[in-house]
Write a protein that holds these residues in place. Structure first.
Motif, mmCIF file in Angstrom:
data_model
loop_
_atom_site.group_PDB
_atom_site.id
_atom_site.type_symbol
_atom_site.label_atom_id
_atom_site.label_comp_id
_atom_site.label_asym_id
_atom_site.label_seq_id
_atom_site.Cartn_x
_atom_site.Cartn_y
_atom_site.Cartn_z
ATOM 1 N N SER A 162 33.808 -71.600 -7.134
ATOM 2 C CA SER A 162 34.512 -72.457 -8.921
ATOM 3 C C SER A 162 36.009 -72.685 -9.597
ATOM 4 O O SER A 162 35.694 -72.389 -10.738
ATOM 5 C CB SER A 162 33.174 -72.248 -10.347
ATOM 6 N N ASP A 163 36.489 -72.822 -9.051
ATOM 7 C CA ASP A 163 37.741 -73.089 -9.051
ATOM 8 C C ASP A 163 39.184 -73.546 -8.460
ATOM 9 O O ASP A 163 38.202 -74.806 -7.879
ATOM 10 C CB ASP A 163 38.949 -70.838 -9.265
ATOM 11 N N ARG B 214 26.441 -83.072 -11.351
ATOM 12 C CA ARG B 214 27.759 -84.135 -11.781
ATOM 13 C C ARG B 214 28.106 -84.824 -11.423
ATOM 14 O O ARG B 214 27.592 -84.813 -10.228
ATOM 15 C CB ARG B 214 28.925 -83.144 -12.620
ATOM 16 N N THR B 215 28.837 -86.283 -11.593
ATOM 17 C CA THR B 215 29.280 -86.741 -10.724
ATOM 18 C C THR B 215 30.800 -87.005 -11.576
ATOM 19 O O THR B 215 31.175 -87.764 -12.555
ATOM 20 C CB THR B 215 28.695 -88.260 -10.973
ATOM 21 N N SER B 216 31.403 -86.525 -10.288
ATOM 22 C CA SER B 216 32.661 -87.044 -10.883
ATOM 23 C C SER B 216 33.577 -87.962 -10.199
ATOM 24 O O SER B 216 33.633 -88.028 -8.909
ATOM 25 C CB SER B 216 33.656 -85.341 -10.357
ATOM 26 N N PRO B 217 34.563 -88.684 -11.206
ATOM 27 C CA PRO B 217 34.798 -90.450 -10.951
ATOM 28 C C PRO B 217 36.375 -89.985 -10.277
ATOM 29 O O PRO B 217 37.178 -88.712 -10.451
ATOM 30 C CB PRO B 217 34.690 -91.103 -11.997
ATOM 31 N N VAL B 218 37.121 -90.833 -9.598
ATOM 32 C CA VAL B 218 38.538 -90.881 -9.717
ATOM 33 C C VAL B 218 38.820 -92.005 -9.587
ATOM 34 O O VAL B 218 38.571 -93.360 -9.388
ATOM 35 C CB VAL B 218 38.821 -90.386 -7.646
ATOM 36 N N VAL B 219 40.354 -92.112 -10.094
ATOM 37 C CA VAL B 219 41.094 -93.403 -10.053
ATOM 38 C C VAL B 219 42.045 -93.258 -9.490
ATOM 39 O O VAL B 219 43.231 -91.863 -10.146
ATOM 40 C CB VAL B 219 40.898 -94.293 -11.359
ATOM 41 N N GLY B 220 42.931 -94.199 -8.504
ATOM 42 C CA GLY B 220 43.907 -93.995 -8.501
ATOM 43 C C GLY B 220 45.279 -94.705 -7.984
ATOM 44 O O GLY B 220 44.137 -95.745 -7.313
ATOM 45 N N LEU C 143 35.419 -79.388 -11.107
ATOM 46 C CA LEU C 143 34.128 -79.421 -11.801
ATOM 47 C C LEU C 143 33.413 -77.818 -11.730
ATOM 48 O O LEU C 143 33.949 -77.672 -10.035
ATOM 49 C CB LEU C 143 32.444 -80.276 -10.863
ATOM 50 N N SER C 144 33.069 -77.233 -12.379
ATOM 51 C CA SER C 144 32.982 -75.525 -11.674
ATOM 52 C C SER C 144 31.648 -75.188 -12.327
ATOM 53 O O SER C 144 31.681 -75.281 -13.471
ATOM 54 C CB SER C 144 34.398 -74.527 -12.395
ATOM 55 N N GLN C 145 31.388 -74.093 -12.627
ATOM 56 C CA GLN C 145 29.954 -73.443 -12.711
ATOM 57 C C GLN C 145 31.048 -72.909 -14.444
ATOM 58 O O GLN C 145 31.184 -72.739 -14.781
ATOM 59 C CB GLN C 145 29.849 -72.595 -12.047
ATOM 60 N N GLY C 146 29.104 -73.442 -15.602
ATOM 61 C CA GLY C 146 29.902 -72.696 -16.668
ATOM 62 C C GLY C 146 29.600 -71.357 -16.520
ATOM 63 O O GLY C 146 28.760 -71.105 -16.132
ATOM 64 N N PRO D 90 26.547 -64.503 -27.767
ATOM 65 C CA PRO D 90 26.697 -64.803 -29.017
ATOM 66 C C PRO D 90 26.912 -62.981 -29.700
ATOM 67 O O PRO D 90 26.837 -62.322 -29.559
ATOM 68 C CB PRO D 90 24.852 -65.252 -29.386
ATOM 69 N N THR D 91 27.990 -63.473 -30.286
ATOM 70 C CA THR D 91 28.123 -62.306 -31.445
ATOM 71 C C THR D 91 27.463 -61.854 -32.579
ATOM 72 O O THR D 91 27.373 -60.837 -32.830
ATOM 73 C CB THR D 91 30.022 -63.530 -32.426
ATOM 74 N N ASN D 92 26.734 -62.689 -32.504
ATOM 75 C CA ASN D 92 25.654 -62.282 -33.769
ATOM 76 C C ASN D 92 24.642 -61.508 -32.957
ATOM 77 O O ASN D 92 23.503 -60.978 -33.585
ATOM 78 C CB ASN D 92 25.056 -63.563 -34.733
ATOM 79 N N GLY D 93 24.207 -61.292 -31.907
ATOM 80 C CA GLY D 93 23.827 -60.369 -30.881
ATOM 81 C C GLY D 93 22.893 -61.339 -30.352
ATOM 82 O O GLY D 93 21.512 -60.323 -29.601
ATOM 83 N N GLY D 94 22.421 -62.413 -30.168
ATOM 84 C CA GLY D 94 21.476 -63.195 -30.143
ATOM 85 C C GLY D 94 21.966 -63.159 -28.324
ATOM 86 O O GLY D 94 22.681 -62.684 -28.176
ATOM 87 N N ALA D 95 20.524 -64.083 -27.916
ATOM 88 C CA ALA D 95 20.216 -64.208 -26.228
ATOM 89 C C ALA D 95 21.127 -64.770 -25.503
ATOM 90 O O ALA D 95 21.718 -65.557 -26.179
ATOM 91 C CB ALA D 95 18.982 -65.020 -25.745
ATOM 92 N N ALA D 96 21.765 -64.462 -24.081
ATOM 93 C CA ALA D 96 22.895 -64.923 -23.747
ATOM 94 C C ALA D 96 22.314 -66.661 -22.957
ATOM 95 O O ALA D 96 21.198 -66.273 -22.719
ATOM 96 C CB ALA D 96 23.603 -63.964 -23.125
ATOM 97 N N PHE D 97 23.257 -67.414 -22.791
ATOM 98 C CA PHE D 97 22.957 -68.315 -22.487
ATOM 99 C C PHE D 97 23.917 -69.051 -21.581
ATOM 100 O O PHE D 97 25.110 -68.139 -21.820
ATOM 101 C CB PHE D 97 22.372 -69.483 -23.526
ATOM 102 N N GLN D 98 24.100 -69.771 -20.815
ATOM 103 C CA GLN D 98 24.948 -70.402 -19.584
ATOM 104 C C GLN D 98 24.769 -71.933 -19.923
ATOM 105 O O GLN D 98 24.138 -72.889 -20.122
ATOM 106 C CB GLN D 98 24.472 -70.304 -18.566
ATOM 107 N N LEU D 99 26.661 -71.900 -19.816
ATOM 108 C CA LEU D 99 27.275 -73.178 -20.102
ATOM 109 C C LEU D 99 26.494 -74.532 -19.328
ATOM 110 O O LEU D 99 26.479 -73.549 -17.922
ATOM 111 C CB LEU D 99 28.377 -73.329 -20.649
ATOM 112 N N ALA D 100 27.207 -75.274 -19.550
ATOM 113 C CA ALA D 100 26.585 -76.721 -18.300
ATOM 114 C C ALA D 100 28.270 -76.126 -17.662
ATOM 115 O O ALA D 100 29.053 -76.146 -18.136
ATOM 116 C CB ALA D 100 26.526 -77.459 -19.625
ATOM 117 N N PRO D 101 27.905 -77.439 -16.673
ATOM 118 C CA PRO D 101 29.235 -77.164 -15.909
ATOM 119 C C PRO D 101 30.362 -77.416 -16.625
ATOM 120 O O PRO D 101 30.278 -78.649 -17.664
ATOM 121 C CB PRO D 101 28.523 -78.706 -14.523
ATOM 122 N N TYR D 102 31.312 -76.782 -15.832
ATOM 123 C CA TYR D 102 32.817 -77.298 -16.830
ATOM 124 C C TYR D 102 33.786 -78.774 -16.562
ATOM 125 O O TYR D 102 33.785 -78.184 -14.840
ATOM 126 C CB TYR D 102 33.577 -76.181 -16.742
#
Length: 733
Positions: free
Chosen positions: A173-174, A496-502, A521-524, A529-541
């Motif tokens: 994912s880089d 996710r669908t990734s487009p290109v125009v060139g 496209l990379s894994q989120g 959270p800073t308030n101590g809540g449950a960790a979560f994983q973000l959608a793809p970047y």
């Protein structure tokens, strides 16, 4: 104390110089016109493609184009992307030993190192690319994961910018700032039998062989074998490196069918390699130790063994449509005993703790596709449709003696005995030191599975008598990642669908303008959270790149320029899924070819503005991104001495502007400049072409921090290598 090159190597070098002088004197005495010696140049198909390996540009250091992912190999003037392909001629003449050595010639790339180990990483346009995500003939992660020797490939192709449509999302994912594709070797029409012996500072000696043949009445079958072995110290005090490899490449073709296969093995062993330098609690970067100083623990090591293979086939269904299929696999094992240094005081005081780990990888990847041409009225179409799949099964185990830190110093190291708790077999039941551990070092268990699948379709339309080329396309990708054992995690399954125009406008045979919009496209990330809540994983970047540029071919010398901006999402530690982003805006200028008949040139300039936005913290908002320099510059010149047939001299200067080792921009790492020098001499001995090469890297023995970072948000430092002298002698039989 610095180790010198071996006496045998010195004798060989002096012998070569004596032959050079004798030859020049003989030519002077007889007043004969010196004859031009011809070097064996390998021109062969890079894969099972109809077009084969694109020709080198004038000077032979770069090619006229390179692989634009699923669009295939393209001439530079015909593609809406920035691509540079470094040739095997440059690799040999600069005595490059790894991918990193080759990329030192690129003004848009800087070499870094993995987190906690000695894996190569690369900053491209200020974004990280790990060596895990290097492609081999278009397929990811097939070659060794940490270090790839140059005997395993013919060319290094750098595709600058995001590339989700062209290559798909990388396993790690880089690669947002660019990707690297390595082109395999193939047998050329001309037989090759080359043996090279070499030596370098520290007593490192090596031997390699490169042999190729073609068979059959129409030379339809080819085989090429590369083997290499090296062993000894380095220019860094008490470092030791040992490498062995074997690679076999096969190919066969008929009128409509082309097949190729590769089978390779590499065994890379490092002992007491100088470690990264982490910083803790400092307000300024510490001063540098001696350039050859080594603060690594004497028992530390890193071993990696890899076996890999590929199969590729291409079939011309008719004159307009071609089908292809490719498969690759890698099986590898790693074992490390590491003790990285953390500096906690300006006087160099710090600590180290032992970290042992083992890893086994099983990679299987493949691609199939169709490519064709047709016309609708006056508009031409070059279309492509592909499907690809990637799977990595990772087994890992570790023991980290975290609580048993040992005091040491950057400038006056304390060398420690190996801790008894780590001596095999490790007793996990008693765990006397309170070490952290996961799994069994002797039998690592499955801890991760990464599966990537994608489908892509694209079309390049040619209009206005082929002076306007427009590329449209999209790739739908699915990212599936699971964690097991001590890395247990809920499955990550997103798509996710990734487009290109060139577009390319060719203003003539020598000038083209281009532009593109393309995404990465990379894994989120996982956010706590800073308030101590449950960790979560973000959608793809989704990284978004816009680029415009110009390319000019003056016949013997070429120029290109690109202006780009890329936005890459970044996590924000909060109670919501809001994301900040890093914006990298830059200007790239490159020059290559022959300035005159006797003078080759290869250089460039990159200007970067990297800024963090919407970070959620006043400490980092608007600051530069970690490890990315504002200014990068390279200039390499090679002069063929007219008065001495076969003699060439070269020099290279590499400049890297200052960077920051933290996202808050409080730890400023100074800029650095490095000078490299070289010489090459071709001569004949009993009708055998010989090539002697001498190279001095970091000729001024400059002390410098070569990089900051190499892993996201980790600002560890790597010391640049000291002055290193290399000698080699090749014979083409």
């Amino acid at each position: 104390m610095k180790k010198s090159i071996t006496p045998v190597a010195l004798a060989a070098a002096l012998s070569c110089l004596s032959l050079s002088a004798a030859r020049a004197q003989q030519a002077s005495d007889t007043k004969a016109e010196p004859s031009k010696l011809e070097t064996v140049v390998v021109n062969a198909s890079a894969d099972a493609s109809k077009d084969g390996l694109i020709k080198p540009y004038a000077g032979g250091q770069v090619a006229r184009g390179g692989r634009a992912g699923i669009l295939g190999t393209k001439d530079n003037l015909d593609t809406p992307f920035s691509i540079t392909a470094y040739t095997n001629e440059l690799i040999q003449d600069r005595q490059a030993k790894s991918v990193a050595d080759v990329l030192q010639n690129d003004a848009g790339v800087r070499v870094a190192r993995g987190y906690g180990n000695f894996q190569e990483s690369y900053f491209i346009r200020g974004f990280l690319l790990s060596s895990d995500d290097v492609a081999y003939n278009g397929l990811f992660s097939l070659l060794p994961r940490q270090y790839i020797a140059t005997e395993l490939f013919e060319r290094v192709e750098v595709l600058r910018g995001a590339s989700s449509f062209l290559l798909g999302s990388s396993p790690g994912s880089d690669g947002i700032g660019g990707s690297v594709n390595l082109v395999p070797k193939r047998a050329a029409s001309q037989d090759l039998s080359r043996v090279t012996v070499s030596t370098a500072s520290g007593g490192q000696t090596g031997v390699s062989a490169d042999v190729s043949r073609r068979f059959g009445p129409d030379k339809s079958t080819g085989i090429r074998i590369n083997a290499a072995y090296s062993d000894g110290g380095t220019a860094v005090h008490d470092e030791h490196a040992k490498l062995g490899l074997l690679d076999v490449a096969l190919d066969w073709h008929s009128r409509d069918v082309r097949l190729s296969a590769d089978l390779g093995y590499q065994d890379n062993q490092l002992k007491r390699t100088r470690t990264n330098v982490a910083l803790q609690g400092l307000t300024a970067i510490p001063k540098l130790p001696d350039s050859d100083a080594n603060f690594a623990q004497p028992w530390s090591y890193s071993n990696e063994r890899d076996t890999f293979g590929t199969l590729r086939g291409e079939y011309d269904i008719n004159d307009a449509v071609t089908a292809w299929v490719a498969y690759g696999a890698r099986r590898s094992s790693e074992a490390n005993s590491l003790a990285n240094l953390t500096v906690t005081s300006a006087n160099g005081d710090g600590n180290t703790s032992r970290f042992d780990n083992t890893r086994e990888d099983a990679v299987d990847t493949g691609e199939l596709g169709l490519r064709g041409k047709f016309k609708t009225g006056s508009i031409g179409h070059e279309w492509v449709a592909t499907a690809s799949s990637f799977q990595l099964r990772k087994k890992t185990a570790y023991v980290w003696d975290y609580y048993n830190t040992q005091s040491t110093n950057l400038y006056s190291p304390t060398y420690l005995d190996q801790q008894p708790a780590f001596r095999a077999p490790y007793d996990f039941t008693t765990n006397p030191t309170g070490a952290f551990y996961g799994g069994d070092l002797a039998n690592p268990a499955l801890t991760g599975v990464t599966r990537l699948t994608s489908y892509a379709i694209g079309d390049t339309l040619s209009m206005l008598q082929d002076s306007l080329l427009v590329t449209l396309g999209a790739r739908h990708q699915r990212l599936h990642v699971e964690g097991f054992g001590y890395q247990l995690a809920a499955p990550y399954d997103e798509s996710r669908t990734s487009p290109v125009v060139g577009a390319v406008f060719k203003a003539g045979k020598q000038l083209s303008f281009y532009g593109n919009y393309i995404e990465g496209l990379s894994q989120g990330d996982t956010v706590q959270p800073t308030n101590g809540g449950a960790a979560f994983q973000l959608a793809p970047y989704v990284s978004r790149q816009k680029e415009i540029g110009v390319k000019y071919d003056a016949g013997r010398i070429g120029f290109d320029a690109a202006l780009f901006t890329t936005n890459k999402p970044r996590p924000v530690q909060s109670t919501t899924v809001a994301q900040g982003y890093d914006r990298h805006t830059g200007l790239e200028l490159n020059v290559f070819g022959e300035a005159t008949r006797d003078l080759k040139i290869l250089g460039g300039l990159t200007l970067l503005d990297t800024t963090q936005h919407d970070t959620g913290s006043a400490l980092t908002e608007g600051k530069r991104t970690l490890g990315a320099a504002k200014t990068l510059a390279n200039l390499g010149l090679e002069w063929s001495v007219p008065s001495v047939d076969g003699l060439a001299l070269d020099g290279r200067v590499v400049y890297t502007g200052g960077v920051y080792a933290d996202s808050a921009n409080t730890l400023a790492v100074p800029s650095w400049t490095r000078f490299d020098l070289g010489a090459r001499y071709n001569f004949e001995v009993q009708r055998t072409l010989m090539t002697a090469r001498l190279r001095i890297e970091n000729a001024a023995d400059r002390k410098y921090w070569a990089s900051a970072g190499g892993y996201p948000e980790q600002g560890y430092l790597v010391i640049g290598a000291p002055r290193t002298i290399k000698l080699s002698l090749s014979a083409d039989f």
